[in-house]
Structure formats: C-alpha cells, structure tokens
Design an enzyme around this catalytic site. Structure first.
Site, mmCIF file in Angstrom:
data_model
loop_
_atom_site.group_PDB
_atom_site.id
_atom_site.type_symbol
_atom_site.label_atom_id
_atom_site.label_comp_id
_atom_site.label_asym_id
_atom_site.label_seq_id
_atom_site.Cartn_x
_atom_site.Cartn_y
_atom_site.Cartn_z
ATOM 1 N N HIS A 99 0.832 -1.216 0.000
ATOM 2 C CA HIS A 99 0.000 0.000 0.000
ATOM 3 C C HIS A 99 0.861 1.258 0.000
ATOM 4 O O HIS A 99 1.567 1.531 0.961
ATOM 5 C CB HIS A 99 -0.933 0.038 1.213
ATOM 6 C CG HIS A 99 -1.752 1.293 1.276
ATOM 7 N ND1 HIS A 99 -2.837 1.522 0.448
ATOM 8 C CD2 HIS A 99 -1.640 2.417 2.029
ATOM 9 C CE1 HIS A 99 -3.358 2.709 0.712
ATOM 10 N NE2 HIS A 99 -2.642 3.281 1.669
ATOM 11 N N HIS B 285 1.036 5.470 -2.026
ATOM 12 C CA HIS B 285 0.430 6.480 -2.911
ATOM 13 C C HIS B 285 1.623 7.161 -3.586
ATOM 14 O O HIS B 285 2.152 8.148 -3.065
ATOM 15 C CB HIS B 285 -0.348 7.541 -2.124
ATOM 16 C CG HIS B 285 -1.441 7.028 -1.237
ATOM 17 N ND1 HIS B 285 -2.776 7.215 -1.531
ATOM 18 C CD2 HIS B 285 -1.417 6.361 -0.053
ATOM 19 C CE1 HIS B 285 -3.511 6.681 -0.551
ATOM 20 N NE2 HIS B 285 -2.708 6.159 0.345
ATOM 21 N N GLU C 143 -8.378 5.756 -7.362
ATOM 22 C CA GLU C 143 -9.082 6.234 -6.163
ATOM 23 C C GLU C 143 -10.485 6.755 -6.502
ATOM 24 O O GLU C 143 -10.672 7.446 -7.499
ATOM 25 C CB GLU C 143 -8.276 7.346 -5.509
ATOM 26 C CG GLU C 143 -8.812 7.779 -4.161
ATOM 27 C CD GLU C 143 -7.821 8.666 -3.430
ATOM 28 O OE1 GLU C 143 -7.170 8.172 -2.503
ATOM 29 O OE2 GLU C 143 -7.684 9.851 -3.798
ATOM 30 N N HIS D 226 -12.196 5.465 -1.330
ATOM 31 C CA HIS D 226 -11.220 6.069 -0.413
ATOM 32 C C HIS D 226 -11.380 5.604 1.033
ATOM 33 O O HIS D 226 -10.433 5.108 1.646
ATOM 34 C CB HIS D 226 -11.348 7.603 -0.504
ATOM 35 C CG HIS D 226 -10.431 8.330 0.419
ATOM 36 N ND1 HIS D 226 -10.872 8.928 1.572
ATOM 37 C CD2 HIS D 226 -9.101 8.540 0.366
ATOM 38 C CE1 HIS D 226 -9.837 9.498 2.188
ATOM 39 N NE2 HIS D 226 -8.756 9.276 1.472
ATOM 40 N N HIS E 217 -9.168 2.370 2.597
ATOM 41 C CA HIS E 217 -8.731 2.751 3.951
ATOM 42 C C HIS E 217 -9.908 2.553 4.908
ATOM 43 O O HIS E 217 -10.951 3.192 4.724
ATOM 44 C CB HIS E 217 -8.333 4.224 3.996
ATOM 45 C CG HIS E 217 -7.233 4.610 3.050
ATOM 46 N ND1 HIS E 217 -7.468 5.183 1.829
ATOM 47 C CD2 HIS E 217 -5.895 4.520 3.163
ATOM 48 C CE1 HIS E 217 -6.315 5.430 1.229
ATOM 49 N NE2 HIS E 217 -5.338 5.037 2.015
ATOM 50 N N GLU F 261 -9.014 3.470 10.218
ATOM 51 C CA GLU F 261 -7.654 4.003 10.335
ATOM 52 C C GLU F 261 -7.494 4.821 11.618
ATOM 53 O O GLU F 261 -6.566 4.601 12.373
ATOM 54 C CB GLU F 261 -7.340 4.859 9.095
ATOM 55 C CG GLU F 261 -5.924 5.468 9.127
ATOM 56 C CD GLU F 261 -5.536 6.138 7.832
ATOM 57 O OE1 GLU F 261 -6.364 6.175 6.897
ATOM 58 O OE2 GLU F 261 -4.393 6.632 7.739
ATOM 59 N N ASP G 84 2.353 3.266 3.168
ATOM 60 C CA ASP G 84 1.596 4.479 2.895
ATOM 61 C C ASP G 84 2.530 5.420 2.124
ATOM 62 O O ASP G 84 3.535 4.979 1.601
ATOM 63 C CB ASP G 84 1.027 5.098 4.178
ATOM 64 C CG ASP G 84 -0.484 5.368 4.037
ATOM 65 O OD1 ASP G 84 -0.952 5.469 2.896
ATOM 66 O OD2 ASP G 84 -1.176 5.478 5.059
HETATM 67 ZN ZN ZN Z 1 -3.136 5.227 2.223
#
Ligand code: ZN
Length: 368
Positions: free
Chosen positions: A65, A67, A140, A177, A204, A207, A311
C-alpha cells in the site's frame, strides 16, 4: 568455482512453510544450492563459511500500500484530520513526475511487487504504461452523491477495463477512499462489479479514532473538513463502526483489501477473518498520524493474512517496507513480520510468492 558459503540471518524465509529462526541458505557462486536449518547445513557442508546477513533473508519484499503520486508532497506529522487537509492543500503536486519519483524509490529498495493508490487517471495511466514491476494500481474513488452511484459505477468499471487493456504488468482495480467518502449505493455496486468482473478493491478502513467518531456519531474533526471546503457535510452516517458498517452493507470479501484496520475490536477482526477480506498494515504512518497501534495479536489469533505497506511519503519517512517490519521487530514476532512483508503482500496483490530453492539466483534473495 568460489567456495560455498552458508548465509544466515535472524529469520530466514524461503517463501513457503514457516519462516526459520535458525535457518540458512547454502550459496555457491551466484546461486542458492540448498536451504534448511542452519545446524543441518553446517553438518552437511562443514567446509562452508557461515556468513551472517543481518535481520532477515527473504524473497523480494512487497509494498502492498502506497500512494506514489504523493512522493512530492511534504511530509506531515500530526492527527489524521490535519493530514487530510494537508494533502488537499498540496493536491497540485500529485503529478506523473511524483509517481515516477516514487516508482524509482521502490525500485531502489528492490521490491518484488507493489500496490498503489492513484488519485488521478493520468497518474494511473502513467504507471500502467511505465511500471517494470508487477502489482496492482487502484484508481481512487471519492464520490458521495448516492443519486449518481449507478452512473459513476458504470463509468469506473469502464475505466478499469480500458486501463487493464493497456497494462502489460499491473492489474487494475479501484480504491473507494474510505467508508465515509463513498456513498453506500456506490460502494455496494463497486463491490458487486469487482466480484463479477474480477478486479480488486483496496480501501482505507478503521484508520483513525476520528473516522470511528464520524461513522458512529456524525461528529468530530473530520466532519468539519467538507464544510471548510464549501462542500455539503457528511450526512446519513450509519451509526456503526467502519468494519460493522461494511459487514452490514455486504461488501466484505476476498475481493476487498482493507488498509490500516487499527480501530477494531476482536469481534470485528473475527468478522473480517470470516469474510475472507485481507488487511494491509502501515505502522509508521499510523504512528505519524496519531491513529493508534495495529492489533497484531488479534489478527494473528484469527488467522488473517496481513501484508505491510508504507503508505505515502506524505506520512512516512521512506517507501522501504522492510523498515516497517524492522520498526516493529521484537514488539511483534519477527517471523510474522517477515511473512507479512513477503507472502502477505503477494497474496493481497493476487500474485504467487517467489520461492527460494535450489537454483534460485542470489539476486532474488533480499537481505535486510
Ligand atoms: Zn493510504
């Protein structure tokens, strides 16, 4: 021919079976010629020098995972709602150049595969065309108007199919998202389409404590964000924790990977395990954003396959997933961490785990 060596580390994992505490690899020249418990290898090859290679010897690790398009965004530290505002404020930096920068970093770390969330179609298209690595790019989805759910779902399914057609290496999927940024009918429809068309979802979930507050009570620091941007407030929130909400909506299952899964109780972990959903943990990002601590004990107890991710560079110091594991080393059983960084990641991305066996080139063995 160079003399044989026995490579060993705190944990040796060949990609199958159980990671070994006292394991080794017999190496001759550029190839592995045997694997097994260290003591057996020493007995069988008494002339071989024993070389200590550090914490772990494994197949190439997986960053399940990230971005990549946040690779040019400054790093943020502070509570999660502040992070969301920070990302929105710097959104112009989410360019294909940022994706390229992040991909180069992943390659420097020698990852075997990766899972990436692409904020824009442009970024996803760049990655599909240029990535030499396998994995999944998830486009996304942030869309809260339930009236438009059906049209939006059809459009997204078409985009996935079009991108997939142009993709030689990466699978293409979608990333709703969060449970609060996608309308319930859209989430339900995307889950149905993912199962029907066979594309993966990554989302996600659970979290931060602020997410739980928003979902259960409709209040808190996240509720203030849309209003400050001139957008409608979050409405019709379910009054349920994120995982219970997804279970009730009927969208859990092997097609859905949850990222984070920090704010959960044991019953929710059991629900996730029974559903066949998978989980990616990003421990350093969780610490940076004040999200809490991933309950490794609960996930391992209920037999969930956990993967690791970094992340983005906007919430984590680097994209080296080994550093996520090393950061937890000893606080969590190192064998579970090694497995998560390798097999767990390949499983989440729908790939075979490469095995270290007789004949494997040493270039395919990663030392940590
Ligand atoms: Zn993330």
């Amino acid at each position: 021919m160079s003399p044989p060596q026995i490579w060993t580390a705190e944990v040796v994992y060949t990609g199958f079976g159980t990671p070994m505490r006292r394991g080794g690899l017999l190496v001759q020249g550029d190839y592995v010629v045997a694997t097994g418990p260290l003591d057996e290898l020493r007995q069988g090859y008494p002339q071989a020098e024993v070389v200590h290679k550090g914490k772990a010897l494994t197949p190439p690790v997986v960053n399940a995972h990230t971005h990549l398009d946040l690779s040019s965004t400054p790093r943020f530290q502070g509570p999660y709602p502040g992070f969301i505002r920070h990302v929105i404020a710097h959104r112009s930096r989410r360019t294909p150049e940022a994706v390229q920068k992040g991909l180069a970093e992943l390659q420097r770390h020698g990852v075997g595969a990766f899972g990436d969330i692409a904020h824009s179609l442009e970024g996803a298209a760049w990655l599909v065309e240029h990535s030499p690595l396998p994995g999944v790019v998830y486009l996304e989805v942030i869309h809260r108007n339930p009236q438009e759910a059906e049209a939006m779902a059809s459009r997204l399914a078409r985009l996935v199919a079009q991108l997939q057609e142009r993709s030689p290496r990466l699978r293409v999927g979608l990333s709703p998202h969060t449970p609060f940024n996608v309308s319930p009918p859209l989430l339900k429809r995307l889950s149905e389409l993912a199962q029907k068309e066979g594309f993966p979802l990554q989302m996600h979930v659970a979290e931060s404590p602020e997410e739980t507050e928003l979902m259960t009570q409709g209040t808190g620091a996240l509720q203030a964000i849309p209003q400050s941007l001139g957008l409608p407030p979050y409405q019709d929130l379910p009054g349920l924790t994120p995982v219970r909400y997804l279970a009730e909506l009927g969208v859990l299952g092997p097609h859905l990977t949850l990222v984070h899964g920090v704010q959960v109780d044991e019953e929710e972990v059991r629900i996730l395990a029974q559903s066949g959903s998978r989980v990616v943990s990003c421990p350093r990002s969780n610490a940076n954003l004040g999200c809490g601590v991933f309950p490794w004990g609960l996930y391992l107890k209920h037999g969930l396959e956990v993967a690791l991710g970094t992340d983005s560079l906007a919430s984590s110091p680097d994209l080296d997933v080994r550093n996520e594991a090393l950061w937890l080393w000893g606080r969590v059983d190192p064998r579970a961490l090694v497995r998560a960084a390798t097999r767990g990641g390949y499983r989440v991305l729908g790939l075979e785990t490469p095995r270290i066996t007789r004949g494997t080139p040493v270039s395919q063995v990663q030392s940590w």
